[in-house]
Motif scaffolding. Structure first.
Motif, PDB file in Angstrom:
ATOM      1  N   SER A 206       0.832  -1.201   0.000  1.00 60.56           N
ATOM      2  CA  SER A 206       0.000   0.000   0.000  1.00 60.56           C
ATOM      3  C   SER A 206       0.868   1.254   0.000  1.00 60.56           C
ATOM      4  CB  SER A 206      -0.964  -0.016   1.191  1.00 60.56           C
ATOM      5  OG  SER A 206      -0.264  -0.169   2.425  1.00 60.56           O
ATOM      6  N   GLY A 210       1.587   1.157  -3.618  1.00 63.52           N
ATOM      7  CA  GLY A 210       0.172   1.305  -3.895  1.00 63.52           C
ATOM      8  C   GLY A 210      -0.109   2.153  -5.122  1.00 63.52           C
ATOM      9  N   ALA A 265      -6.474   0.867  -5.622  1.00 61.71           N
ATOM     10  CA  ALA A 265      -7.638   1.475  -4.984  1.00 61.71           C
ATOM     11  C   ALA A 265      -8.433   2.258  -6.025  1.00 61.71           C
ATOM     12  CB  ALA A 265      -7.197   2.403  -3.852  1.00 61.71           C
ATOM     13  N   ILE A 271      -8.503   4.048   0.069  1.00 63.46           N
ATOM     14  CA  ILE A 271      -7.242   3.760   0.761  1.00 63.46           C
ATOM     15  C   ILE A 271      -7.411   4.051   2.248  1.00 63.46           C
ATOM     16  CG2 ILE A 271      -4.805   4.385   0.970  1.00 63.46           C
ATOM     17  CD1 ILE A 271      -4.959   5.233  -2.027  1.00 63.46           C
TER      18      ILE A 271
END
Length: 303
Positions: A206, A210, A265, A271
């Motif tokens: 992430s 991410g 995302a 997120i």
């Protein structure tokens, strides 16, 4: 799974106080005696640092400054095309210098009014609990050395370019800084190494690697992507999967290659909700629940 120690050159200190950074045989600077002496000296300054003191000031060489200028210009060009709007806005507010390497205290001076974060020096690898746990105090441990001049657009380990251009631009966003702080709070609850490792792997997929969809395009927000010239060229070819923290925490992957799978995302809000929400709630039992979910047979659909 992510083994953080593989990312850093080990640093040792003898009883006499001599500090040595052990570069791998594949490191671009391994056969450069001047670079190795330089790395040892910068690491020694970080090891001598005490909390509350000013960060050691590094007298960067012309060669090191030139590396920063080259990489800053190339990454800025790619960020305009591939970074998400949240990162671009926070980077504009932070306004890092492109013509010289900022000292860590200069980064702190620019960052603290925006999100309360401050930078402190690290010689190399910081233990996971200390590194992630310090986020609760809005503190970020950063290396100060610069990659070897022979390969300015490549580094086998996190250097000041990764820590500052990658992470500081990200942490300058109040929305992302809040997620970092939530990570730190989670670490305070965790007692097992297994759970800490699970947290680190979710962070990797992430806040390090991410991506987010914006106006039909894939944009990056992870610091590992933002600071890597090569990854910014390659991430668009990765297989994209929806956010799934249980999959992110158990995925096997190779940190020495471009990431073939990324978790995407649909918005910054997602997120915050999915990744931030996970860090806010995870506990020592989280990895066990993930294993149980993996073993559970899929539910048959009704015909």
């Amino acid at each position: 799974m992510f083994t953080e120690a593989q990312l850093y050159s080990p640093v040792t200190r003898t009883g006499d106080g001599d500090v040595t950074v052990h570069l791998s045989d594949e490191h671009p600077g391994v056969h450069d005696p001047e670079y190795r002496v330089r790395r040892n000296a910068i690491a020694a300054l970080a090891l001598a640092y005490r909390p509350g003191e000013p960060a050691p000031k590094i007298d960067y060489t012309d060669e090191e400054q030139q590396v920063w200028r080259i990489v800053s210009a190339e990454l800025a060009r790619k960020h305009r095309t591939y970074a998400c709007a949240e990162v671009l806005a926070s980077a504009a507010r932070l306004d890092l210098p492109a013509d010289h390497i900022p000292q860590l205290d200069d980064v702190t001076a620019a960052l603290t009014p925006l999100t309360g974060f401050r930078y402190v020096p690290a010689a190399g690898l910081v233990p996971l609990r200390e590194f992630f746990g310090s986020f609760a105090e809005r503190e970020f441990h950063s290396t100060q050395y610069i990659r070897h001049h022979s390969a300015p657009l490549y580094t086998p380990e996190p250097d000041a370019i990764h820590e500052i251009i990658g992470h500081a631009n990200q942490i300058a966003s109040p929305r992302f800084a809040a997620i970092y702080e939530t990570v730190g709070a989670a670490v305070a609850r965790l007692t097992t190494d297994t759970a800490l490792k699970f947290l680190a792997d979710v962070f990797w997929f992430s806040m390090e690697f991410g991506v987010v969809r914006e106006r039909g395009e894939i944009r990056c927000y992870g610091a590992g992507l933002l600071s890597s010239y090569g990854e910014l060229d390659e991430f668009r070819h990765a297989e994209l999967r929806p956010l799934d923290v249980m999959a992110m925490g158990t995925a096997a992957y190779d940190i020495t290659h471009y990431q073939p799978i990324l978790y995407c995302a649909e918005s910054i809000s997602e997120i915050e909700d999915v990744i931030g929400g996970f860090f806010a709630e995870m506990d020592d039992d989280t990895p066990l629940r993930a294993k149980r979910d993996q073993k559970r047979p899929p539910v048959a659909e009704a015909s």
